[in-house]
Design an enzyme around this catalytic site. Structure first.
Site, PDB file in Angstrom:
ATOM      1  N   PHE A   9      -8.524 -16.361  18.751  1.00  0.00           N
ATOM      2  CA  PHE A   9      -8.430 -15.189  17.884  1.00  0.00           C
ATOM      3  C   PHE A   9      -7.400 -14.202  18.419  1.00  0.00           C
ATOM      4  O   PHE A   9      -7.405 -13.865  19.609  1.00  0.00           O
ATOM      5  CB  PHE A   9      -9.780 -14.460  17.814  1.00  0.00           C
ATOM      6  CG  PHE A   9     -10.826 -15.129  16.981  1.00  0.00           C
ATOM      7  CD1 PHE A   9     -11.002 -14.793  15.647  1.00  0.00           C
ATOM      8  CD2 PHE A   9     -11.662 -16.091  17.538  1.00  0.00           C
ATOM      9  CE1 PHE A   9     -11.988 -15.400  14.878  1.00  0.00           C
ATOM     10  CE2 PHE A   9     -12.653 -16.707  16.781  1.00  0.00           C
ATOM     11  CZ  PHE A   9     -12.809 -16.361  15.445  1.00  0.00           C
ATOM     12  N   ASP A  10      -6.549 -13.714  17.532  1.00  0.00           N
ATOM     13  CA  ASP A  10      -5.774 -12.528  17.833  1.00  0.00           C
ATOM     14  C   ASP A  10      -6.761 -11.363  17.910  1.00  0.00           C
ATOM     15  O   ASP A  10      -7.890 -11.459  17.413  1.00  0.00           O
ATOM     16  CB  ASP A  10      -4.742 -12.316  16.715  1.00  0.00           C
ATOM     17  CG  ASP A  10      -3.958 -11.041  16.869  1.00  0.00           C
ATOM     18  OD1 ASP A  10      -3.489 -10.757  17.990  1.00  0.00           O
ATOM     19  OD2 ASP A  10      -3.818 -10.309  15.877  1.00  0.00           O
ATOM     20  N   LEU A  11      -6.333 -10.235  18.491  1.00  0.00           N
ATOM     21  CA  LEU A  11      -7.225  -9.077  18.598  1.00  0.00           C
ATOM     22  C   LEU A  11      -6.914  -8.033  17.528  1.00  0.00           C
ATOM     23  O   LEU A  11      -7.685  -7.833  16.588  1.00  0.00           O
ATOM     24  CB  LEU A  11      -7.119  -8.459  19.994  1.00  0.00           C
ATOM     25  CG  LEU A  11      -7.927  -7.188  20.248  1.00  0.00           C
ATOM     26  CD1 LEU A  11      -9.408  -7.383  19.945  1.00  0.00           C
ATOM     27  CD2 LEU A  11      -7.720  -6.709  21.679  1.00  0.00           C
ATOM     28  N   ASP A  12      -5.765  -7.365  17.650  1.00  0.00           N
ATOM     29  CA  ASP A  12      -5.412  -6.288  16.728  1.00  0.00           C
ATOM     30  C   ASP A  12      -5.177  -6.820  15.319  1.00  0.00           C
ATOM     31  O   ASP A  12      -4.348  -7.703  15.108  1.00  0.00           O
ATOM     32  CB  ASP A  12      -4.138  -5.574  17.203  1.00  0.00           C
ATOM     33  CG  ASP A  12      -4.336  -4.841  18.516  1.00  0.00           C
ATOM     34  OD1 ASP A  12      -5.488  -4.514  18.841  1.00  0.00           O
ATOM     35  OD2 ASP A  12      -3.331  -4.590  19.214  1.00  0.00           O
TER      36      ASP A  12
END
Length: 226
Positions: A9-12
């Site tokens: 998963f990416d965060l932002d």
């Protein structure tokens, strides 16, 4: 329904909405260069890509100036901007369901690892992830492809043979492709539909609830309204 066992998963813009903190931190940094940007909406494109790239692209800063701008950015972000952030509705429930199904969850972000860890701990999400990988504070490992490669190299070989990247900007999709991974592009974050579609992601999803359905974890409507 997808059957991937390892989810990066990416965060932002994917797990959390960091708009206030990031834009205010950029505004603070630019002000140190006597660049006044009163409208925070103008700074939204900074969410996602590496900061040095954005400072150069949008404001013409030299590589040296961009590094100084990043230092100024962190003056605000480390103490205040970090927490001007919110988890997208439905994300905690989705992560809990995925972990209960024995999925391996990782974070792969261009944000420095130390900040990503603090954000995820603050919102009580860190415990869902086996590994949180970001960039280094010294400016290395900022390209998303390098972040993903490092995350995959940290896993046993069978694990990354059935992995997929989930993110909201073109950098996430390009980084996945450069590592031979399929991808899920989410349009509820900060990448436009056109930006993401142009990169030909494996899947294109418009909400957390539809992401959950794609991953085989349909949730109650009230817990995944984004």
């Amino acid at each position: 329904m997808l059957t991937y066992d390892t989810l990066l998963f990416d965060l932002d813009g994917t797990l959390t909405d960091p708009k206030p903190g990031i834009t205010k931190s950029v505004q603070y940094a630019l002000a140190r260069f006597d660049i006044d940007v009163p409208d925070l909406e103008v700074l939204v494109p900074f969410i996602g890509p590496p900061l040095a790239e954005s400072f150069h692209h949008y404001y013409g800063l030299t590589p040296e100036q961009a590094q100084q701008a990043i230092a100024y950015y962190r003056e605000y972000f480390a103490d205040t901007g970090l927490y001007e952030n919110a988890v997208y509705p439905g994300i905690p429930a989705l992560l809990a369901d995925l972990r209960a199904s024995h999925k391996r969850l990782l974070v792969a972000t261009s944000k420095p690892t130390v900040f990503a860890e603090r954000i995820l701990a603050h919102f009580d999400l860190a415990h869902y992830f086996e590994l949180i990988v970001g960039s280094e504070l010294d400016g290395t490992r900022i390209a998303k492809a390098d972040v993903i490669a490092y995350a995959l190299a940290s896993l046993p070989a069978p694990a990354y043979q059935n992995a997929i990247m989930i993110g909201d900007r073109k950098h996430d999709i390009i980084g996945a492709q450069q590592n031979g991974l399929p991808s899920i592009a989410v349009t509820y974050g900060y990448g436009s539909y056109e930006e993401l579609q142009d990169q030909q992601p494996t899947h294109l999803i418009d909400s957390v609830s539809n992401l959950a359905i794609l991953l085989g974890h349909e949730m109650k409507a009230e817990s995944a309204s984004v």
